[in-house]
Design a protein around this motif. Structure first.
Motif, PDB file in Angstrom:
ATOM      1  N   VAL A  95       0.849  -1.184   0.000  1.00  0.00           N
ATOM      2  CA  VAL A  95       0.000   0.000   0.000  1.00  0.00           C
ATOM      3  C   VAL A  95       0.893   1.245   0.000  1.00  0.00           C
ATOM      4  N   ALA A  96       0.526   2.224  -0.806  1.00  0.00           N
ATOM      5  CA  ALA A  96       1.213   3.518  -0.815  1.00  0.00           C
ATOM      6  C   ALA A  96       0.193   4.586  -0.448  1.00  0.00           C
ATOM      7  N   ALA A  97       0.607   5.569   0.326  1.00  0.00           N
ATOM      8  CA  ALA A  97      -0.329   6.606   0.766  1.00  0.00           C
ATOM      9  C   ALA A  97       0.384   7.925   0.959  1.00  0.00           C
ATOM     10  N   ASP A  98      -0.385   9.015   0.811  1.00  0.00           N
ATOM     11  CA  ASP A  98       0.201  10.339   1.040  1.00  0.00           C
ATOM     12  C   ASP A  98      -0.178  10.901   2.402  1.00  0.00           C
ATOM     13  N   SER A  99      -0.895  10.108   3.211  1.00  0.00           N
ATOM     14  CA  SER A  99      -1.236  10.542   4.571  1.00  0.00           C
ATOM     15  C   SER A  99      -1.494   9.335   5.452  1.00  0.00           C
ATOM     16  N   PRO A 100      -0.713   9.146   6.518  1.00  0.00           N
ATOM     17  CA  PRO A 100      -0.983   8.014   7.411  1.00  0.00           C
ATOM     18  C   PRO A 100      -2.320   8.157   8.114  1.00  0.00           C
ATOM     19  N   HIS A 101      -2.788   9.382   8.332  1.00  0.00           N
ATOM     20  CA  HIS A 101      -4.030   9.595   9.071  1.00  0.00           C
ATOM     21  C   HIS A 101      -5.250   9.135   8.286  1.00  0.00           C
ATOM     22  N   VAL A 102      -5.158   9.124   6.965  1.00  0.00           N
ATOM     23  CA  VAL A 102      -6.278   8.673   6.140  1.00  0.00           C
ATOM     24  C   VAL A 102      -6.244   7.162   5.963  1.00  0.00           C
ATOM     25  N   VAL A 103      -5.053   6.599   5.765  1.00  0.00           N
ATOM     26  CA  VAL A 103      -4.968   5.182   5.427  1.00  0.00           C
ATOM     27  C   VAL A 103      -5.046   4.264   6.652  1.00  0.00           C
ATOM     28  N   MET A 104      -4.613   4.720   7.833  1.00  0.00           N
ATOM     29  CA  MET A 104      -4.542   3.825   8.981  1.00  0.00           C
ATOM     30  C   MET A 104      -5.901   3.252   9.416  1.00  0.00           C
ATOM     31  N   PRO A 105      -6.990   4.038   9.442  1.00  0.00           N
ATOM     32  CA  PRO A 105      -8.280   3.425   9.793  1.00  0.00           C
ATOM     33  C   PRO A 105      -8.676   2.306   8.832  1.00  0.00           C
ATOM     34  N   LEU A 106      -8.356   2.477   7.545  1.00  0.00           N
ATOM     35  CA  LEU A 106      -8.646   1.428   6.568  1.00  0.00           C
ATOM     36  C   LEU A 106      -7.818   0.175   6.850  1.00  0.00           C
ATOM     37  N   LEU A 107      -6.533   0.366   7.150  1.00  0.00           N
ATOM     38  CA  LEU A 107      -5.683  -0.792   7.438  1.00  0.00           C
ATOM     39  C   LEU A 107      -6.101  -1.480   8.731  1.00  0.00           C
ATOM     40  N   ALA A 108      -6.624  -0.725   9.686  1.00  0.00           N
ATOM     41  CA  ALA A 108      -7.130  -1.337  10.921  1.00  0.00           C
ATOM     42  C   ALA A 108      -8.328  -2.231  10.620  1.00  0.00           C
ATOM     43  N   ARG A 109      -9.223  -1.787   9.729  1.00  0.00           N
ATOM     44  CA  ARG A 109     -10.364  -2.618   9.350  1.00  0.00           C
ATOM     45  C   ARG A 109      -9.910  -3.853   8.590  1.00  0.00           C
ATOM     46  N   LEU A 110      -8.876  -3.698   7.745  1.00  0.00           N
ATOM     47  CA  LEU A 110      -8.332  -4.848   7.016  1.00  0.00           C
ATOM     48  C   LEU A 110      -7.761  -5.863   7.993  1.00  0.00           C
ATOM     49  N   ARG A 111      -7.044  -5.387   8.992  1.00  0.00           N
ATOM     50  CA  ARG A 111      -6.457  -6.280   9.999  1.00  0.00           C
ATOM     51  C   ARG A 111      -7.547  -7.025  10.771  1.00  0.00           C
ATOM     52  N   ALA A 112      -8.623  -6.317  11.104  1.00  0.00           N
ATOM     53  CA  ALA A 112      -9.704  -6.957  11.862  1.00  0.00           C
ATOM     54  C   ALA A 112     -10.433  -8.004  11.026  1.00  0.00           C
ATOM     55  N   ARG A 113     -10.641  -7.706   9.749  1.00  0.00           N
ATOM     56  CA  ARG A 113     -11.383  -8.618   8.886  1.00  0.00           C
ATOM     57  C   ARG A 113     -10.536  -9.779   8.380  1.00  0.00           C
ATOM     58  N   HIS A 114      -9.273  -9.492   8.049  1.00  0.00           N
ATOM     59  CA  HIS A 114      -8.380 -10.509   7.468  1.00  0.00           C
ATOM     60  C   HIS A 114      -7.053 -10.495   8.224  1.00  0.00           C
ATOM     61  N   PRO A 115      -7.012 -11.052   9.430  1.00  0.00           N
ATOM     62  CA  PRO A 115      -5.803 -10.946  10.265  1.00  0.00           C
ATOM     63  C   PRO A 115      -4.575 -11.638   9.692  1.00  0.00           C
ATOM     64  N   GLY A 116      -4.756 -12.516   8.714  1.00  0.00           N
ATOM     65  CA  GLY A 116      -3.606 -13.211   8.131  1.00  0.00           C
ATOM     66  C   GLY A 116      -2.914 -12.436   7.032  1.00  0.00           C
ATOM     67  N   ILE A 117      -3.465 -11.281   6.654  1.00  0.00           N
ATOM     68  CA  ILE A 117      -2.886 -10.477   5.571  1.00  0.00           C
ATOM     69  C   ILE A 117      -1.814  -9.541   6.138  1.00  0.00           C
ATOM     70  N   THR A 118      -0.644  -9.570   5.523  1.00  0.00           N
ATOM     71  CA  THR A 118       0.450  -8.666   5.890  1.00  0.00           C
ATOM     72  C   THR A 118       0.432  -7.460   4.961  1.00  0.00           C
ATOM     73  N   VAL A 119       0.654  -6.288   5.538  1.00  0.00           N
ATOM     74  CA  VAL A 119       0.631  -5.050   4.762  1.00  0.00           C
ATOM     75  C   VAL A 119       2.016  -4.415   4.751  1.00  0.00           C
ATOM     76  N   GLY A 120       2.466  -4.027   3.575  1.00  0.00           N
ATOM     77  CA  GLY A 120       3.664  -3.203   3.438  1.00  0.00           C
ATOM     78  C   GLY A 120       3.220  -1.802   3.079  1.00  0.00           C
ATOM     79  N   LEU A 121       3.529  -0.823   3.913  1.00  0.00           N
ATOM     80  CA  LEU A 121       3.060   0.546   3.706  1.00  0.00           C
ATOM     81  C   LEU A 121       4.232   1.475   3.407  1.00  0.00           C
ATOM     82  N   SER A 122       4.120   2.234   2.321  1.00  0.00           N
ATOM     83  CA  SER A 122       5.107   3.269   2.008  1.00  0.00           C
ATOM     84  C   SER A 122       4.390   4.606   1.956  1.00  0.00           C
ATOM     85  N   LEU A 123       5.014   5.628   2.549  1.00  0.00           N
ATOM     86  CA  LEU A 123       4.427   6.958   2.623  1.00  0.00           C
ATOM     87  C   LEU A 123       5.226   7.933   1.770  1.00  0.00           C
ATOM     88  N   GLY A 124       4.516   8.811   1.071  1.00  0.00           N
ATOM     89  CA  GLY A 124       5.150   9.823   0.243  1.00  0.00           C
ATOM     90  C   GLY A 124       4.117  10.869  -0.115  1.00  0.00           C
TER      91      GLY A 124
END
Length: 293
Positions: A95-124
């Motif tokens: 995942v790439a994002a230009d704001s951690p504050h926007v993307v983090m709630p989405l990644l939290a929902r992904l973690r809750a729904r699919h706990p086996g999925i690993t996320v690589g996050l790059s910010l720019g």
């Protein structure tokens, strides 16, 4: 032709790094380096310009990458088809994002729904995020004020507003909204002109004939907050980035359209892949009126 060597080349071309390519392929870095070296030696080509921190494609590498990206994209789609009836229990998504504050709630929902999925996050910034998508270093992007492009699929994710940030003792730090006209001539510390938040603020000032006294241009939100806390001037931030800090106060700005739209983005041809589709569905649920409301 050795497909292991070609796969290693493709991973390095996408990641821009032998280390990240090794993580992408779940093999060792020496193995990736060996595959690419063998490919270059076999065909007497230099495919990458190596530096201490990155691997940049040469013209020959660019030409080859233009072929391998759709090739291994089809392999990914074939695997997705074969796995369609299995639960989404494991996997990795970049995942790439230009704001951690926007993307983090989405990644939290992904973690809750699919706990086996690993996320690589790059910010720019927004441009870097879109570039990561187009180069297929990321599968999902979260971008502010994304420009429509034929090759990209965009869906609305959130809306934010530009707020003023003031030292706690400032005369305007009453908690009440500030009219944009009240910032005329005020000393301000702002992000760099290429920042989306800055561009939105500047456009509103031009439309209203407001001319703040810009004392500093800083390259991060954190630097703006510290400058404000030190009493150097008034800053601006996105309303989604207003964290708790006892030294400052964030207040809305009225009198102009100071909103920004945030979108979730992927390559249009990859939007049906299971893992990407799962993230898009979670984003849709999180919007007002979505099933997850």
């Amino acid at each position: 032709m050795n497909l292991f060597q070609l796969r290693a080349f493709d991973a390095v071309s996408r990641e821009g790094s032998f280390t990240r390519a090794a993580k992408r392929l779940s093999i060792s870095q020496p193995a990736v380096t060996g595959h690419v070296k063998a490919l270059e030696e076999r065909y007497d080509l230099v495919l990458f310009r190596r530096t201490a921190r990155s691997a940049e494609l040469t013209p020959q590498g660019e030409a080859l990458a233009a072929l391998t990206r759709p090739l291994f994209g089809l392999v990914e789609q074939a695997e997705d088809l074969l796995l369609a009836n299995r639960a989404l229990l494991a996997g990795r998504i970049e995942v790439a994002a230009d704001s951690p504050h926007v993307v983090m709630p989405l990644l939290a929902r992904l973690r809750a729904r699919h706990p086996g999925i690993t996320v690589g996050l790059s910010l720019g910034n927004a441009a870097e995020t879109c570039e990561a998508l187009l180069a297929e270093r990321a599968s999902i992007g979260v971008v502010t004020e994304a420009e429509p492009r034929e090759e990209l699929h965009l869906e609305d994710l959130a809306v934010s507003h530009v707020w003023a940030v003031l030292p706690r003792g400032h005369a305007l730090a009453t908690g009440a909204p500030i009219d944009l006209a009240g910032l005329d001539g005020q000393p301000m510390v702002l992000r760099e002109p290429s920042s989306v938040t800055r561009r939105t603020f500047d456009a509103a000032c031009r439309a209203r004939g407001v001319a703040p006294a810009v004392l500093m241009e800083l390259d991060s939100r954190e630097a703006v907050i510290e400058a404000v806390a030190a009493g150097i001037g008034i800053g601006i931030v996105s309303s989604l980035e207003c964290g708790e800090d006892g030294r400052i106060r964030a207040v809305p700005i009225t009198g102009a359209d100071l909103s920004n739209r945030h979108a979730i983005v992927c390559l249009a041809r990859r939007r049906s892949l299971r893992l990407i589709r799962a993230v898009l569905d979670l984003a849709a649920e999180g919007r007002p009126g979505g099933d997850g409301r």
